[in-house]
Write a protein that holds these residues in place. Structure first.
Motif, PDB file in Angstrom:
ATOM      1  N   ARG A   1       0.839  -1.120  -0.082  1.00 60.73           N
ATOM      2  CA  ARG A   1       0.128  -0.094   0.151  1.00 60.73           C
ATOM      3  C   ARG A   1       0.757   1.204   0.001  1.00 60.73           C
ATOM      4  O   ARG A   1       0.657   2.255  -0.519  1.00 60.73           O
ATOM      5  N   LEU A   2       1.774   1.327   0.777  1.00 63.66           N
ATOM      6  CA  LEU A   2       2.829   2.383   0.740  1.00 63.66           C
ATOM      7  C   LEU A   2       3.342   2.547  -0.544  1.00 63.66           C
ATOM      8  O   LEU A   2       3.761   3.594  -1.074  1.00 63.66           O
ATOM      9  N   ARG A   3       4.207   1.559  -1.318  1.00 59.35           N
ATOM     10  CA  ARG A   3       4.531   1.599  -2.449  1.00 59.35           C
ATOM     11  C   ARG A   3       3.522   2.349  -3.539  1.00 59.35           C
ATOM     12  O   ARG A   3       3.801   3.003  -4.288  1.00 59.35           O
ATOM     13  N   GLU A   4       2.339   1.855  -3.371  1.00 61.29           N
ATOM     14  CA  GLU A   4       1.101   2.296  -4.478  1.00 61.29           C
ATOM     15  C   GLU A   4       1.182   3.647  -4.366  1.00 61.29           C
ATOM     16  O   GLU A   4       1.151   4.589  -5.144  1.00 61.29           O
ATOM     17  N   LYS A   5       1.028   4.140  -2.910  1.00 64.80           N
ATOM     18  CA  LYS A   5       0.877   5.580  -2.650  1.00 64.80           C
ATOM     19  C   LYS A   5       1.948   6.443  -3.173  1.00 64.80           C
ATOM     20  O   LYS A   5       1.826   7.432  -3.807  1.00 64.80           O
ATOM     21  N   ARG A   6       3.235   5.834  -2.985  1.00 58.38           N
ATOM     22  CA  ARG A   6       4.529   6.397  -3.443  1.00 58.38           C
ATOM     23  C   ARG A   6       4.522   6.811  -4.896  1.00 58.38           C
ATOM     24  O   ARG A   6       4.856   7.751  -5.561  1.00 58.38           O
ATOM     25  N   GLU A   7       4.149   5.455  -5.463  1.00 57.35           N
ATOM     26  CA  GLU A   7       4.099   5.416  -7.067  1.00 57.35           C
ATOM     27  C   GLU A   7       3.051   6.483  -7.716  1.00 57.35           C
ATOM     28  O   GLU A   7       3.172   7.053  -8.620  1.00 57.35           O
ATOM     29  N   GLY A   8       1.933   6.439  -6.862  1.00 55.62           N
ATOM     30  CA  GLY A   8       0.776   7.411  -7.333  1.00 55.62           C
ATOM     31  C   GLY A   8       1.308   8.770  -7.258  1.00 55.62           C
ATOM     32  O   GLY A   8       0.404   9.692  -8.165  1.00 55.62           O
ATOM     33  N   MET A   9       1.924   9.070  -6.292  1.00 55.94           N
ATOM     34  CA  MET A   9       2.641  10.557  -6.186  1.00 55.94           C
ATOM     35  C   MET A   9       3.715  10.889  -7.243  1.00 55.94           C
ATOM     36  O   MET A   9       4.173  12.071  -7.517  1.00 55.94           O
ATOM     37  N   GLY A  10       4.066   9.719  -8.133  1.00 52.79           N
ATOM     38  CA  GLY A  10       5.100   9.913  -8.961  1.00 52.79           C
ATOM     39  C   GLY A  10       6.450  10.043  -8.499  1.00 52.79           C
ATOM     40  O   GLY A  10       7.440  10.636  -8.967  1.00 52.79           O
ATOM     41  N   LEU A  11       6.768   9.790  -7.255  1.00 56.63           N
ATOM     42  CA  LEU A  11       8.139   9.750  -6.497  1.00 56.63           C
ATOM     43  C   LEU A  11       8.880   8.397  -6.770  1.00 56.63           C
ATOM     44  O   LEU A  11       8.236   7.541  -6.705  1.00 56.63           O
ATOM     45  N   SER A  12      10.235   8.759  -7.050  1.00 54.33           N
ATOM     46  CA  SER A  12      11.058   7.442  -7.062  1.00 54.33           C
ATOM     47  C   SER A  12      11.232   7.067  -5.584  1.00 54.33           C
ATOM     48  O   SER A  12      11.215   7.788  -4.682  1.00 54.33           O
ATOM     49  N   GLY A  13      11.932   5.877  -5.492  1.00 55.19           N
ATOM     50  CA  GLY A  13      12.166   5.494  -4.044  1.00 55.19           C
ATOM     51  C   GLY A  13      13.033   6.388  -3.562  1.00 55.19           C
ATOM     52  O   GLY A  13      13.167   6.749  -2.074  1.00 55.19           O
ATOM     53  N   MET A  14      14.126   6.662  -4.045  1.00 57.50           N
ATOM     54  CA  MET A  14      15.122   7.656  -3.462  1.00 57.50           C
ATOM     55  C   MET A  14      14.844   8.740  -3.298  1.00 57.50           C
ATOM     56  O   MET A  14      15.034   9.505  -2.110  1.00 57.50           O
ATOM     57  N   ALA A  15      13.857   9.226  -3.926  1.00 52.21           N
ATOM     58  CA  ALA A  15      13.282  10.905  -3.724  1.00 52.21           C
ATOM     59  C   ALA A  15      12.403  10.784  -2.454  1.00 52.21           C
ATOM     60  O   ALA A  15      12.362  11.907  -1.387  1.00 52.21           O
ATOM     61  N   ALA A  16      11.596   9.882  -2.452  1.00 47.79           N
ATOM     62  CA  ALA A  16      10.766   9.791  -1.393  1.00 47.79           C
ATOM     63  C   ALA A  16      11.506   9.416   0.007  1.00 47.79           C
ATOM     64  O   ALA A  16      11.225  10.152   0.936  1.00 47.79           O
ATOM     65  N   ALA A  17      12.634   8.664   0.041  1.00 48.42           N
ATOM     66  CA  ALA A  17      13.270   8.355   1.301  1.00 48.42           C
ATOM     67  C   ALA A  17      14.098   9.666   1.648  1.00 48.42           C
ATOM     68  O   ALA A  17      14.213   9.508   2.754  1.00 48.42           O
ATOM     69  N   LYS A  18      14.188  10.440   0.679  1.00 47.84           N
ATOM     70  CA  LYS A  18      15.114  11.731   1.076  1.00 47.84           C
ATOM     71  C   LYS A  18      14.217  12.573   1.654  1.00 47.84           C
ATOM     72  O   LYS A  18      14.635  13.373   2.953  1.00 47.84           O
TER      73      LYS A  18
ATOM     74  N   ILE B   1      11.538  11.794   3.470  1.00 51.86           N
ATOM     75  CA  ILE B   1      11.185  11.175   4.739  1.00 51.86           C
ATOM     76  C   ILE B   1      12.343  11.207   5.541  1.00 51.86           C
ATOM     77  O   ILE B   1      12.082  11.358   6.834  1.00 51.86           O
ATOM     78  N   GLY B   2      13.352  11.035   5.110  1.00 52.78           N
ATOM     79  CA  GLY B   2      14.905  11.334   6.072  1.00 52.78           C
ATOM     80  C   GLY B   2      15.255   9.827   6.508  1.00 52.78           C
ATOM     81  O   GLY B   2      15.822   9.767   7.384  1.00 52.78           O
ATOM     82  N   ILE B   3      14.913   8.961   5.508  1.00 49.65           N
ATOM     83  CA  ILE B   3      15.468   7.516   5.574  1.00 49.65           C
ATOM     84  C   ILE B   3      16.347   7.279   4.394  1.00 49.65           C
ATOM     85  O   ILE B   3      16.372   8.102   3.403  1.00 49.65           O
ATOM     86  N   THR B   4      17.023   6.133   4.460  1.00 49.10           N
ATOM     87  CA  THR B   4      17.791   5.615   3.516  1.00 49.10           C
ATOM     88  C   THR B   4      16.909   4.792   2.301  1.00 49.10           C
ATOM     89  O   THR B   4      15.795   4.427   2.767  1.00 49.10           O
ATOM     90  N   GLY B   5      17.205   4.990   1.172  1.00 50.38           N
ATOM     91  CA  GLY B   5      16.492   4.210  -0.126  1.00 50.38           C
ATOM     92  C   GLY B   5      16.321   2.902   0.322  1.00 50.38           C
ATOM     93  O   GLY B   5      15.319   2.122   0.022  1.00 50.38           O
ATOM     94  N   ALA B   6      17.478   2.176   0.703  1.00 47.29           N
ATOM     95  CA  ALA B   6      17.451   0.566   1.013  1.00 47.29           C
ATOM     96  C   ALA B   6      16.539   0.300   2.015  1.00 47.29           C
ATOM     97  O   ALA B   6      15.584  -0.678   1.894  1.00 47.29           O
ATOM     98  N   TYR B   7      16.053   1.214   3.151  1.00 46.97           N
ATOM     99  CA  TYR B   7      15.385   0.976   4.161  1.00 46.97           C
ATOM    100  C   TYR B   7      13.939   1.035   3.678  1.00 46.97           C
ATOM    101  O   TYR B   7      12.912   0.211   4.027  1.00 46.97           O
ATOM    102  N   LEU B   8      13.530   2.141   2.800  1.00 50.32           N
ATOM    103  CA  LEU B   8      12.307   2.333   2.326  1.00 50.32           C
ATOM    104  C   LEU B   8      12.000   0.981   1.389  1.00 50.32           C
ATOM    105  O   LEU B   8      11.012   0.590   1.591  1.00 50.32           O
ATOM    106  N   SER B   9      12.982   0.466   0.505  1.00 56.67           N
ATOM    107  CA  SER B   9      12.666  -0.692  -0.236  1.00 56.67           C
ATOM    108  C   SER B   9      12.499  -1.729   0.503  1.00 56.67           C
ATOM    109  O   SER B   9      11.502  -2.546  -0.006  1.00 56.67           O
ATOM    110  N   GLU B  10      13.163  -1.970   1.686  1.00 55.77           N
ATOM    111  CA  GLU B  10      12.969  -3.204   2.428  1.00 55.77           C
ATOM    112  C   GLU B  10      11.306  -3.124   3.200  1.00 55.77           C
ATOM    113  O   GLU B  10      10.888  -3.999   3.316  1.00 55.77           O
ATOM    114  N   VAL B  11      11.041  -1.867   3.458  1.00 55.53           N
ATOM    115  CA  VAL B  11       9.800  -1.568   4.177  1.00 55.53           C
ATOM    116  C   VAL B  11       8.597  -2.002   2.967  1.00 55.53           C
ATOM    117  O   VAL B  11       7.614  -2.718   3.227  1.00 55.53           O
TER     118      VAL B  11
END
Length: 137
Positions: free
Chosen positions: A16-33, A35-45
């Motif tokens: 569900r979180l990935r769907e929301k992020r993609e719906g906003m047009g954000l890449s994983g790295m951009a979203a992680a930045k 939010i203040g977390i690493t891209g790897a952590y967001l990917s694992e979540v």
């Protein structure tokens, strides 16, 4: 209905979180930045492999502009994911992937099997079983 599995809840939350992020047009790295977390952590979540802390979920809800009712569903999923299943006490004995499999299996609603070679034992007739046994000689 299948029992609530922390593994399945974590997986559903990540999807569900990935769907929301993609719906906003954000890449994983951009979203992680943002939010203040690493891209790897967001990917694992998002893969359901890491548990998400309540404060980080709150930040994600704000950044992704998730409506209040949906945010409450996500919090419920996060709370379910934070529980420990019966299989957690065996985590020192088995690999992480096998422990994850136990969690997915526990929360499964249906299981399908296919065996193209033999009919399963309970469905075999006496003659069929005899023919199979004799063919192996």
């Amino acid at each position: 209905m299948a029992p609530i599995s922390p593994t399945v809840a974590n997986w559903a939350l990540g999807l569900r979180l990935r769907e929301k992020r993609e719906g906003m047009g954000l890449s994983g790295m951009a979203a992680a930045k943002r939010i203040g977390i690493t891209g790897a952590y967001l990917s694992e979540v998002e893969k359901g492999k890491k548990n998400l802390a309540p404060d980080r979920l709150g930040t994600l809800v704000d950044v992704y502009a998730i409506p209040a009712d949906e945010a409450e569903e996500l919090r419920t999923l996060r709370d379910q994911a934070a529980q420990r299943g019966w299989w957690a006490k065996y985590s020192g004995m088995f690999s992480d992937e096998l422990i994850r499999f136990f969690g997915l299996e526990y929360g499964a609603e249906t299981i399908h099997g296919y065996d193209g070679n033999l009919i399963w034992g309970l469905f075999q007739t006496r003659d069929y079983a005899r023919a199979i046994i004799e063919s192996g000689r």
